[in-house]
Design a protein around this motif. Structure first.
Motif, PDB file in Angstrom:
ATOM      1  N   ASN A 226      -4.261  -1.585   3.044  1.00 12.46           N
ATOM      2  CA  ASN A 226      -5.312  -1.731   4.061  1.00 12.46           C
ATOM      3  C   ASN A 226      -5.826  -0.393   4.602  1.00 12.46           C
ATOM      4  OD1 ASN A 226      -3.285  -0.823   5.698  1.00 12.46           O
ATOM      5  ND2 ASN A 226      -3.095  -2.658   6.951  1.00 12.46           N
ATOM      6  N   THR A 227      -5.471   0.686   3.940  1.00 11.85           N
ATOM      7  CA  THR A 227      -5.895   1.994   4.453  1.00 11.85           C
ATOM      8  C   THR A 227      -6.802   2.684   3.437  1.00 11.85           C
ATOM      9  OG1 THR A 227      -3.829   2.198   5.663  1.00 11.85           O
ATOM     10  CG2 THR A 227      -5.090   4.217   5.343  1.00 11.85           C
ATOM     11  N   GLU A 228      -8.022   2.944   3.889  1.00 11.48           N
ATOM     12  CA  GLU A 228      -9.000   3.589   3.013  1.00 11.48           C
ATOM     13  C   GLU A 228      -8.520   5.002   2.656  1.00 11.48           C
ATOM     14  OE1 GLU A 228     -12.878   3.709   4.737  1.00 11.48           O
ATOM     15  OE2 GLU A 228     -13.638   5.021   3.160  1.00 11.48           O
ATOM     16  N   GLY A 229      -8.579   5.335   1.405  1.00 15.55           N
ATOM     17  CA  GLY A 229      -8.223   6.684   0.974  1.00 15.55           C
ATOM     18  C   GLY A 229      -6.747   6.858   0.660  1.00 15.55           C
ATOM     19  N   TRP A 230      -5.931   5.793   0.796  1.00 14.91           N
ATOM     20  CA  TRP A 230      -4.500   5.936   0.490  1.00 14.91           C
ATOM     21  C   TRP A 230      -4.321   5.764  -1.016  1.00 14.91           C
ATOM     22  CZ3 TRP A 230      -0.014   4.170   4.117  1.00 14.91           C
ATOM     23  CH2 TRP A 230       1.212   4.627   3.607  1.00 14.91           C
ATOM     24  N   ASP A 231      -4.560   6.833  -1.716  1.00 16.66           N
ATOM     25  CA  ASP A 231      -4.374   6.816  -3.165  1.00 16.66           C
ATOM     26  C   ASP A 231      -3.179   7.698  -3.527  1.00 16.66           C
ATOM     27  OD1 ASP A 231      -5.298   9.363  -2.733  1.00 16.66           O
ATOM     28  OD2 ASP A 231      -7.284   9.019  -3.582  1.00 16.66           O
ATOM     29  N   SER A 232      -3.042   8.007  -4.802  1.00 18.91           N
ATOM     30  CA  SER A 232      -1.853   8.759  -5.228  1.00 18.91           C
ATOM     31  C   SER A 232      -1.833  10.172  -4.624  1.00 18.91           C
ATOM     32  CB  SER A 232      -1.804   8.841  -6.751  1.00 18.91           C
ATOM     33  OG  SER A 232      -2.983   9.447  -7.243  1.00 18.91           O
ATOM     34  N   VAL A 233      -3.032  10.781  -4.535  1.00 18.18           N
ATOM     35  CA  VAL A 233      -3.079  12.131  -3.948  1.00 18.18           C
ATOM     36  C   VAL A 233      -2.707  12.079  -2.471  1.00 18.18           C
ATOM     37  CG1 VAL A 233      -4.600  14.068  -3.370  1.00 18.18           C
ATOM     38  CG2 VAL A 233      -4.781  12.962  -5.605  1.00 18.18           C
ATOM     39  N   ALA A 234      -3.221  11.056  -1.765  1.00 16.89           N
ATOM     40  CA  ALA A 234      -2.900  10.920  -0.342  1.00 16.89           C
ATOM     41  C   ALA A 234      -1.406  10.662  -0.167  1.00 16.89           C
ATOM     42  CB  ALA A 234      -3.721   9.789   0.272  1.00 16.89           C
ATOM     43  N   SER A 235      -0.808   9.886  -1.087  1.00 11.79           N
ATOM     44  CA  SER A 235       0.632   9.618  -0.999  1.00 11.79           C
ATOM     45  C   SER A 235       1.426  10.918  -1.085  1.00 11.79           C
ATOM     46  CB  SER A 235       1.079   8.694  -2.143  1.00 11.79           C
ATOM     47  OG  SER A 235       0.664   7.391  -1.883  1.00 11.79           O
ATOM     48  N   VAL A 236       1.046  11.753  -2.065  1.00 12.50           N
ATOM     49  CA  VAL A 236       1.751  13.031  -2.240  1.00 12.50           C
ATOM     50  C   VAL A 236       1.573  13.899  -0.990  1.00 12.50           C
ATOM     51  CG1 VAL A 236       1.772  15.177  -3.565  1.00 12.50           C
ATOM     52  CG2 VAL A 236       1.565  12.986  -4.748  1.00 12.50           C
ATOM     53  N   THR A 237       0.351  13.911  -0.455  1.00 11.29           N
ATOM     54  CA  THR A 237       0.084  14.728   0.735  1.00 11.29           C
ATOM     55  C   THR A 237       0.867  14.190   1.932  1.00 11.29           C
ATOM     56  OG1 THR A 237      -2.141  15.127  -0.123  1.00 11.29           O
ATOM     57  CG2 THR A 237      -1.753  15.669   2.182  1.00 11.29           C
ATOM     58  N   LEU A 238       0.900  12.861   2.059  1.00  9.74           N
ATOM     59  CA  LEU A 238       1.622  12.250   3.183  1.00  9.74           C
ATOM     60  C   LEU A 238       3.116  12.576   3.103  1.00  9.74           C
ATOM     61  CD1 LEU A 238       1.581  10.354   5.648  1.00  9.74           C
ATOM     62  CD2 LEU A 238       1.917   8.441   4.063  1.00  9.74           C
TER      63      LEU A 238
END
Lengths: 578, 82
Positions: B31-43
């Motif tokens: 449900n979160t816009e922009g939560w892709d693989s790159v965002a996961s790594v950054t998070l």
């Protein structure tokens, strides 16, 4: 910088009404957090300008990414061992068998040659910042880790050769590995887990450090122009008034060697065009005698002016800044007394005041490195070599306003002034860009250029450029004025106009405008004037010509100019090129 | 524990700038816009840096919502820097 800080900087809204600074980040790995840190660092350095980071590319194709670097003002190139031969990266599983090592070296040499050619090509019209391999070499060689193997040394020699060749290319700047070592220890750089999971090989602190150094190469700080130094217990050890001329020292025998090392650094600065002045609470005759000592590492001839008396040092600093005719924010003051530093700082908050830590050689060594950072520049110009002498030779009249009719007329007539004008846009003159980016007072609008934006501007066919060099019977000042703009049918639009403060009061600005009217045969010149906190001199000039103070873009007709311009006495030559 | 929640919320706010503050606690991959693989790594990198921890590779696949990450940090207090 922490990653969360970088991300928060990127959350802030960027200005939309300015031309974007576009940087291509080129690497063979997934740029991930390096891109985040670099973007954040650039936004800090270029506050007020939009930053766009282009970092598309294929994983593992460093050379291909380098050759495909997009349209940008600058490139940041980050290379690692695996980009030169995949067997030198963690992810590659090519053989480390001893029989293959020669092939690795051959491959690295060949790849380094291609990298050099690609970087040279990219740097033709933009600044290129390069980070050469920063990660530890994997244990490829058959030798134990404590032994430097011929294989390792051969690889490092190959990188050293590449670095040397690239450092000699105009527009290419390379991260100093020694500075990187100080900020990011070798053992704290590689993040194998991250490399395996996401293809990003750097630990966060290392990525942050590489990004910070790259951003400094791409957007260099404006170097300071002048250094004002104390004498007693700073330039030399001892209190002159107590121990006398022969009692002061700066050598190993007297345990005062670091004062000699400080003199050596200041001498190097002076020879590179940094202005060195003295502010000392002392008897002036005693100081004059001390400065006659032949064993001074920093000769007295390198010092101008010397303020030695018992008045507050802030007064001395005021007079020195006036004699140099530079902004207070381009000056550093060094003294061993915190009280004197505080007194100067209170009166001149823009002057950078630094303590000379006379009792701690390690801190003095740190001071030297800090001063190099403040005054360092990528290249020296002819003007750097003549700056001090031109100030010293300038008669008192030139420091007053001789632009107005009256007192200065006779001085201007007898000065035997010669103005050499260049209208050539090719080859690009680095001194012109340097003047544009460091001149504050006579600056039409305060706008700065990067190497790339300046080169792009000059490539446009309707762009006109005037660079003026000046000399008179007191000596040469070198190239001191730059005008750039566009020629249309009936007029000239001037977007950039700067003139060195050393050329004030010589009516160079009058002559430059007269030459533009004559050469391009136009009836009107349009100036993109914008008031800045410091550009009072150009505002006053335009006000005198227009009959009213300009508040923005303004127009000067030939008739107006003829009515108000001061009489000039320059002999005008046109520079020959080619 | 509130401190852990606040610090984690700051990490989410930095990585997902368009996520409203009052939605952070309910944020998840779906449900979160922009939560892709790159965002996961950054998070994950932001959380590791913020809490001074190193997450196990095998746990990463499970850390797909604010609540799950908060549970993980609270159940592994040593990992969460307490």
């Amino acid at each position: 910088m922490k990653l969360i800080e970088a991300l928060n900087i990127l959350r802030e809204e960027q200005p939309q009404d300015t031309q974007a600074f576009r940087l291509s980040l080129v690497c063979g790995f997934t740029p991930l957090h390096l891109a985040t840190f670099l973007n954040a660092q650039l936004r800090l350095l270029l506050s007020g300008r939009r930053v766009e980071l282009l970092s598309a590319g294929l994983y593992g194709d460093f050379l291909g990414n380098l050759e495909k670097a997009g349209e940008s003002e600058a490139d940041a190139i980050v290379m690692e061992w695996g980009d030169l031969d995949s067997r030198l990266g963690i992810r590659g599983l090519g053989s480390w068998a001893p029989k293959n090592l020669d092939d690795v070296i051959r491959n690295v040499r060949a790849q380094a040659s291609k990298v050099r050619q690609a970087i040279e090509a990219n740097s033709a019209n933009k600044c290129v910042a390069v980070s050469l391999p920063t990660l530890p070499l994997p244990p490829v060689s058959f030798a134990p880790g404590w032994q430097a193997s011929a294989f390792d040394l051969e690889l490092r020699a190959c990188i050293s050769s590449l670095a040397l060749e690239l450092a000699r290319v105009a527009n290419v700047r390379i991260i100093n590995p020694e500075r990187l070592d100080r900020l990011s220890p070798l053992s704290e750089r590689l993040d194998i887990k991250s490399e395996l999971v996401s293809g990003f090989p750097y630990k966060l602190p290392h990525a942050s450090t590489v990004a910070e150094l790259l951003s400094r190469l791409v957007v260099p700080a404006t170097p300071k122009k002048g250094l004002i130094t104390d004498l007693d217990d700073t330039l030399w050890d001892g209190i002159l008034g107590e121990v006398g001329t022969q009692g002061i020292s700066w050598d190993l025998d007297h345990h005062s060697h670091m004062h000699g090392a400080y003199q050596r650094l200041l001498h190097a600065f002076a020879e590179a065009g940094v202005l060195i002045g003295v502010a000392s609470k002392n008897d002036s005759a005693e100081v004059a005698k001390a400065l006659e000592r032949q064993d001074l590492i920093l000769p007295a001839s390198a010092l101008f002016p010397v303020e030695a008396h018992w008045h507050p040092k802030s007064e001395s600093v005021s007079r020195i800044i006036k004699a140099w005719n530079v902004g207070a924010d381009s000056v550093v003051f060094i003294d061993d007394s915190p009280m004197e530093l505080a007194e100067v700082k209170a009166v001149h908050p823009e002057v950078e005041c630094i303590l000379f830590p006379k009792d701690d050689p390690r801190e003095i060594d740190d001071l030297f490195r800090g001063l190099r950072d403040l005054f360092g520049k990528s290249a020296l110009s002819e003007e750097d070599a003549i700056r001090r002498e031109s100030l010293r030779r300038a008669p008192a009249e030139t420091l007053t306003d001789a632009n107005h009719n009256g007192g200065g007329e006779e001085f201007l007539r007898q000065a035997d002034a010669e103005l050499t004008l260049s209208f050539s846009k090719d080859p690009v003159d680095p001194r012109a860009l340097e003047l544009i980016n460091k001149t504050n007072q006579f600056n039409l609008n305060g706008k700065r250029h990067t190497e790339s934006s300046w080169q792009h501007l000059l490539c446009e066919p309707d762009t006109i450029l005037l660079v003026a060099a000046y000399r008179d019977k007191y000596g040469p000042l070198g190239k001191i004025a730059v005008l750039a703009g566009r020629k249309t049918k009936a007029k000239i639009q001037i977007d950039t106009w700067v003139m060195s403060c050393r050329a004030f009061s010589r009516r160079v600005e009058h002559r430059c405008i007269e030459e533009l009217f004559d050469r391009f045969d136009v009836k009107e010149i349009e100036f993109d004037f914008q008031s800045t906190p410091k550009n009072g001199p150009v505002r006053e000039f335009l006000a005198a010509m227009l009959g009213e103070t300009p508040t923005g873009r303004c127009f000067l007709s030939r008739d107006q100019f003829s009515r108000h311009a001061g009489r000039t006495f320059h002999r005008v030559l046109e520079a020959s090129h080619g | 524990m509130d401190d852990t929640r606040d610090r984690l919320a700051r990490c989410f706010a930095a990585v997902f700038p368009s996520l409203p503050v009052d939605s952070i606690a309910r944020a998840g991959v779906s449900n979160t816009e922009g939560w892709d693989s790159v965002a996961s790594v950054t998070l994950i990198a932001t959380i590791e840096e913020e809490f001074g921890i190193e997450l196990d590779i095998q746990d990463l696949a499970e850390l797909i919502s604010f609540e799950k990450i908060l549970d993980y940090l609270q159940q592994n207090p040593r990992k969460a820097g307490h």
